[in-house]
Design an enzyme around this catalytic site. Structure first.
Site, short mmCIF file in Angstrom:
data_model
loop_
_atom_site.label_atom_id
_atom_site.label_comp_id
_atom_site.label_asym_id
_atom_site.label_seq_id
_atom_site.Cartn_x
_atom_site.Cartn_y
_atom_site.Cartn_z
CE1 TYR A 480 67.23 -29.49 13.29
CE2 TYR A 480 67.33 -32.05 13.10
CZ TYR A 480 67.33 -30.78 13.68
OH TYR A 480 65.34 -30.86 14.18
CB SER A 560 66.66 -26.25 15.87
OG SER A 560 64.94 -26.76 16.52
CG ASP A 644 62.77 -20.08 19.99
OD1 ASP A 644 61.24 -21.13 19.33
OD2 ASP A 644 63.29 -20.76 19.38
CG HIS A 679 62.05 -22.63 16.24
ND1 HIS A 679 63.74 -22.54 17.17
CD2 HIS A 679 62.99 -23.65 15.73
CE1 HIS A 679 63.82 -23.98 17.61
NE2 HIS A 679 63.73 -24.30 16.39
#
Length: 719
Positions: A480, A560, A644, A679
């Site tokens: 991430y 993301s 999203d 999302h």
């Protein structure tokens, strides 16, 4: 541009093991993605954006493109011979009862439960320990296809009223329904058009919430810039809700939240211009004519009031303390020069909570939980000895409660619940999942590798015990690296299936995250964002060097901001991995800030409009702008949802179109677009399982497997 790629599919033949399997070739015909002339100029540099038309989520052309891409993608996935077996195994392993920590509101004990394969968790309640539980809310009845989810549930002070929010199709826009909780009956009209908001009750009379004015154009992609805090008084229509903060030009902020203290004495408001840093304002709710008092008038730090005892405020802050600390101050003179350390900063990152009349300080020690209990005078009562090495959560409750529940998990241990006594520190196991998975067959190891600039970065590697380090183990490297978010050990059913098949699951704690405080976060932002990608590349190189895997058996995955990570790394080092899985990614770094709330991410990214240096830096790694024609990219499956409205799907659409045009060689470049999905939050169990099956099947197939690596598990399952 239409392109045909040849994909090798192995056909399993019913012949002796000495016979070489027959190879068949399948052609993948990508849909035509036309180009249009669209040029932006940044500081004298022209940037072409030929797929700009895909940003229009309301156009019939975009809708047709989505359908055409999905037809190709699912046509490809259907040819993977072990896809259905993988789904059966994942469904079987997923099908166990899951329970959330109980909590008390009024006369009832509430808890969340999923029987196994229910699309959404159901909220139950019961009066007393020995009574039978009844259904309070069943989100599975909200919509026929399971795409409407419960997004929040908050009770008034005495538990007699409740407000719950729902998300339709995964959207960040919410509706709020208000109940008489004792009767479980709706008591007034539904509130609508609420976004990025919790609900904070003022006694039993009403509550505070936040939202934006409804945008012009598409509510899924139009920019939302001025958040506003409202108060809804029960029994009045929404049009009469009182604007509390955010309605004037000088009060304009992208995010505003409001929180009422447990005793109902104070309202605290947190105006923010980005996802990091907030102002801090206070209002005394016991005085009808009271005005806001400014405690912090800048957004340079993150500071939140976590408790009060009368006028004594307890504030969590990273002001002058990158790893966070707790300070106290009197509400009569609350400015920061009067703050006094209560739980001082240490070398580890602090996450404080309260419950039962005590403070609980959870620290991350190399991403592993340690928990300490303090009284209201700051005296250390005890270290809470956790059940093992992993992640603990839920140390908190109401002030008068003397028992509460906490959870514990790690990468190979399904989450269990424990009942904790605040006075003695003793706890007992309250609930343990009954799952067809033996954690003792697996092991996790934390290693430290060296990134490009010499920084030491931790990574946890989990796999079956006794695995051979021969460079041939299918491996998922997940990352991430942003927004101060920490990746701590947690159990995943999908990852359990992956490891059951002999796979390795590796998670590095990249810069940009919060594992080592604000300095670690800032080291992966703006003009230092490349550090995050370098850390991830170094993690991959470590796994290859130590023979955990090799290029042919390595997949990279992230969602993301993690989707940006995957997109940037696969365009910078396409030679390093076999498979790439960017999910709901921020992939157009020159335009991300023009959609919905994207401008609020500028603390981490900067924007292309800031200055020439920032523009050049973003252009240098923006995945959409760094796809080069004639490059052999890894087998790629981009995933997104057509609803999203956080990271709009146009990011993924444009990236997939560019990859399909540029790809050299036989590796497929596909995009899988969930319809009526957002999302990720609130996604149904069925949709999650289908997506995870497709990702793992795609990954193993492109690593050269024509059957599941561990057929013994499958055979046992079938028998």
């Amino acid at each position: 541009m239409k392109k045909i790629a040849s994909i090798v599919l192995t056909t399993i033949l019913l012949v002796s093991c000495e016979t070489t399997p027959k190879k068949e070739k399948i052609t993948v015909n990508y849909p035509t993605t036309h180009k249009a002339d669209s040029i932006d100029t940044y500081f004298g540099t022209e940037i072409k954006d030929p797929y700009r038309w895909l940003e229009d989520d309301k156009s019939s052309e975009t809708e047709a493109w989505v359908k055409a891409q999905n037809k190709v993608t699912y046509g490809y996935l259907e040819h993977i011979p072990f896809r259905s077996d993988l789904k059966k195994r994942l469904e079987k392993l997923w099908n166990y009862e899951k329970l959330g920590s109980p909590f008390t509101e009024g006369d009832y004990h509430y808890f969340y439960k999923n029987d196994g394969l229910q699309n959404q968790y159901v909220v139950y309640r019961k009066k007393g320990v020995d009574t039978e539980a009844e259904v309070f809310l069943d989100p599975n009845t909200f919509s026929k296809d399971g795409t409407t989810s419960l997004a929040g549930l908050d009770f008034s002070k005495d538990g007699s009223k409740a407000a719950y929010s729902i998300s339709e199709g995964g959207s960040d826009w919410r509706k709020v329904i208000i109940l008489d909780a004792t009767k479980n009956e709706v008591i007034e009209d539904t509130l609508v058009d609420i976004k990025f908001s919790g609900v904070s009750w003022k006694e039993n009379d009403g509550f505070y919430y936040s939202s934006y004015d409804k945008p012009k154009g598409s509510e899924l992609s139009a920019k939302t810039d001025q958040h506003k805090l409202y108060y809804h008084k029960l029994g009045t229509p929404q049009k009469e809700d009182i604007l509390i903060y955010g309605g004037t030009p000088d009060q304009k902020h992208r995010y505003i939240s409001g929180s009422v203290t447990e005793d109902g004495h104070y309202l605290f408001v947190y105006p923010r211009t980005s996802t990091s840093g907030s102002k801090l304002l206070m209002k005394d709710l016991t005085k009808p004519e009271a005005k806001f008092v400014t405690i912090l008038d800048h957004t340079d730090t993150d500071s939140y009031v976590i408790e009060n005892e009368g006028s004594k405020l307890y504030i969590m802050t990273n002001m002058g303390a990158p790893n966070q600390k707790v300070v106290t101050v009197d509400a009569a003179n609350p400015s920061s020069e009067n703050w006094v350390d209560f739980i001082p900063e240490t070398e580890n990152v602090l996450s404080p909570s309260t419950g039962g009349g005590y403070f609980f300080a959870e620290y991350m020690v190399d991403a592993i939980s340690k928990v300490y209990q303090y009284d209201y005078d700051g005296k250390l009562i005890r270290e809470v000895k956790l059940p093992g090495v992993g992640s603990a959560g839920g140390f908190g409750g109401k002030k008068e409660e003397k028992e509460f529940y906490f959870s514990f998990t790690n990468y190979s241990t399904p989450g269990s619940l424990y009942k904790y006594s605040v006075e003695t520190g003793d706890y007992t196991q309250y609930w343990k999942p009954s799952i067809d998975f033996n954690p003792s067959d697996y092991e996790s190891k934390q290693v430290f590798f060296t990134s490009k600039d010499g920084t030491k970065v931790p990574m946890i590697i989990t796999h079956k015990k006794g695995i051979e380090l021969n460079g041939k183990n299918p491996t998922i490297l997940y990352g991430y690296g942003g927004f101060n978010i920490s990746l701590t050990p947690s159990f995943s059913i999908a990852n359990a299936v992956w490891m059951e098949q002999g796979g390795i699951y590796a998670v590095p704690n990249l810069r940009g995250g919060g594992e080592y405080g604000k300095k670690w976060h800032d080291a992966g932002t703006k003009l230092q964002k490349q550090n995050v990608f370098d850390d991830f590349i170094a993690a991959a190189e470590y796994l290859i060097k130590k023979k955990y895997t090799s290029k042919e058996y390595l997949a990279i995955k992230g969602g993301s901001n993690g989707g940006l990570l995957v997109g940037a790394v696969m365009t910078q080092r396409p030679d390093l991995m076999k498979v790439a899985m960017p999910a709901v990614g921020v992939l157009d770094m020159l335009r991300y800030h023009t959609f919905t709330s994207g401008a609020g991410w500028a603390y981490d990214y900067g924007t292309s409009e800031d200055n020439k240096e920032m523009f050049e830096y973003l252009k240098g790694y923006s995945p959409v702008h760094n796809v080069k024609k004639g490059t052999a990219y890894p087998a790629t499956i981009v995933t997104t949802g057509d609803h999203d409205d956080r990271v709009v799907p146009a990011h993924s659409f444009k990236f997939a179109a560019a990859l399909q045009e540029a790809q050299a060689g036989d590796n497929p470049t596909l995009i899988r677009i969930d319809v009526n999905a957002g999302h990720g939050a609130g996604k149904s169990t069925e949709a999650i399982i289908n997506e995870q099956v497709d990702l793992q099947a795609f990954t193993l197939f492109n690593m050269g497997f024509d059957k599941l690596p561990n057929q013994a598990v499958l055979k046992e399952f079938k028998e």
